[in-house]
Design a protein around this motif. Structure first.
Motif, PDB file in Angstrom:
ATOM      1  N   HIS A  11       0.849  -1.182   0.000  1.00 37.09           N
ATOM      2  CA  HIS A  11       0.000   0.000   0.000  1.00 37.09           C
ATOM      3  C   HIS A  11       0.889   1.238   0.000  1.00 37.09           C
ATOM      4  O   HIS A  11       2.015   1.208   0.501  1.00 37.09           O
ATOM      5  N   GLU A  72      -8.530   7.485  -3.985  1.00 40.61           N
ATOM      6  CA  GLU A  72      -9.061   6.239  -3.422  1.00 40.61           C
ATOM      7  C   GLU A  72      -8.338   5.877  -2.126  1.00 40.61           C
ATOM      8  O   GLU A  72      -8.956   5.368  -1.187  1.00 40.61           O
ATOM      9  N   ASP A  73      -7.026   6.141  -2.073  1.00 45.36           N
ATOM     10  CA  ASP A  73      -6.255   5.881  -0.853  1.00 45.36           C
ATOM     11  C   ASP A  73      -6.730   6.787   0.282  1.00 45.36           C
ATOM     12  O   ASP A  73      -6.856   6.359   1.430  1.00 45.36           O
ATOM     13  N   ARG A  76     -10.006   5.585   1.626  1.00 48.34           N
ATOM     14  CA  ARG A  76      -9.801   4.417   2.505  1.00 48.34           C
ATOM     15  C   ARG A  76      -9.241   4.860   3.846  1.00 48.34           C
ATOM     16  O   ARG A  76      -9.696   4.439   4.903  1.00 48.34           O
ATOM     17  N   ASN A  79     -11.811   6.521   6.050  1.00 53.34           N
ATOM     18  CA  ASN A  79     -13.031   5.733   6.214  1.00 53.34           C
ATOM     19  C   ASN A  79     -14.171   6.344   5.412  1.00 53.34           C
ATOM     20  O   ASN A  79     -15.250   6.625   5.928  1.00 53.34           O
ATOM     21  N   GLU A 102      -4.236   2.170  10.144  1.00 57.09           N
ATOM     22  CA  GLU A 102      -3.373   1.799   9.017  1.00 57.09           C
ATOM     23  C   GLU A 102      -2.201   0.935   9.497  1.00 57.09           C
ATOM     24  O   GLU A 102      -1.815  -0.029   8.844  1.00 57.09           O
TER      25      GLU A 102
END
Length: 118
Positions: A11, A72-73, A76, A79, A102
Motif C-alpha cells: 500500500h 481512493e487511498d 480508505r 473511512n 493503518e
C-alpha cells in the motif's frame, strides 16, 4: 496504491508504516504520529486535506519510492471521509486514529506474509 511485492510495498503508506512500526510504547507511537502530522501539515492549517497530504507525502524522504497518494487511498484512510472535518481534512486526532488503523493493517499484512506456508 499497490506496488511490486519485490519492494515489500503493498500500500502507498507502507513506507510510513515501516517507520511507525518501530515505536517502543503507546506514548512513543502517539508522539511519532503527532510529529508526522506536523511535518505533513505544510500549510499549517491544523488539518490535512487530500491535496495537502498528497503533496507532503510526495516530498517525504523516508523511502526510495515516492509516496503517491490517490483519492481512493485518501478515502480508505479517512473511512470514506467519515474521519474528515467539515472542511474535508483530517484533524490531528483523526489523523492519529487513521494512522493507528493503518498501522494495524500493515502489521497484519506483514504477519500473514511471514506465516505463508510453502
Amino acid at each position: 496504491q499497490v506496488a511490486s511485492s519485490n519492494s515489500g510495498i503493498v500500500h502507498c503508506l507502507d513506507p510510513v508504516m515501516q517507520v511507525l512500526a518501530n515505536f517502543t510504547s503507546v506514548d512513543d507511537l502517539r508522539d511519532m504520529i503527532a510529529q508526522l502530522f506536523e511535518v505533513l501539515d505544510v500549510y499549517e492549517a491544523g488539518s490535512l486535506s487530500f491535496d495537502c497530504l498528497r503533496t507532503a507525502l510526495l516530498h517525504l524522504h523516508i523511502s526510495h519510492h515516492a509516496i503517491k497518494l490517490r483519492w481512493e487511498d485518501f478515502l480508505r484512510l479517512t473511512n470514506g471521509g467519515k474521519l474528515c472535518t467539515a472542511s474535508g481534512g483530517l484533524s490531528p486526532q483523526e489523523f492519529e486514529r487513521a494512522m493507528v488503523r493503518e498501522l494495524k493493517a500493515f502489521v497484519q499484512r506483514r504477519l500473514a506474509s511471514a506465516m505463508t506456508i510453502e
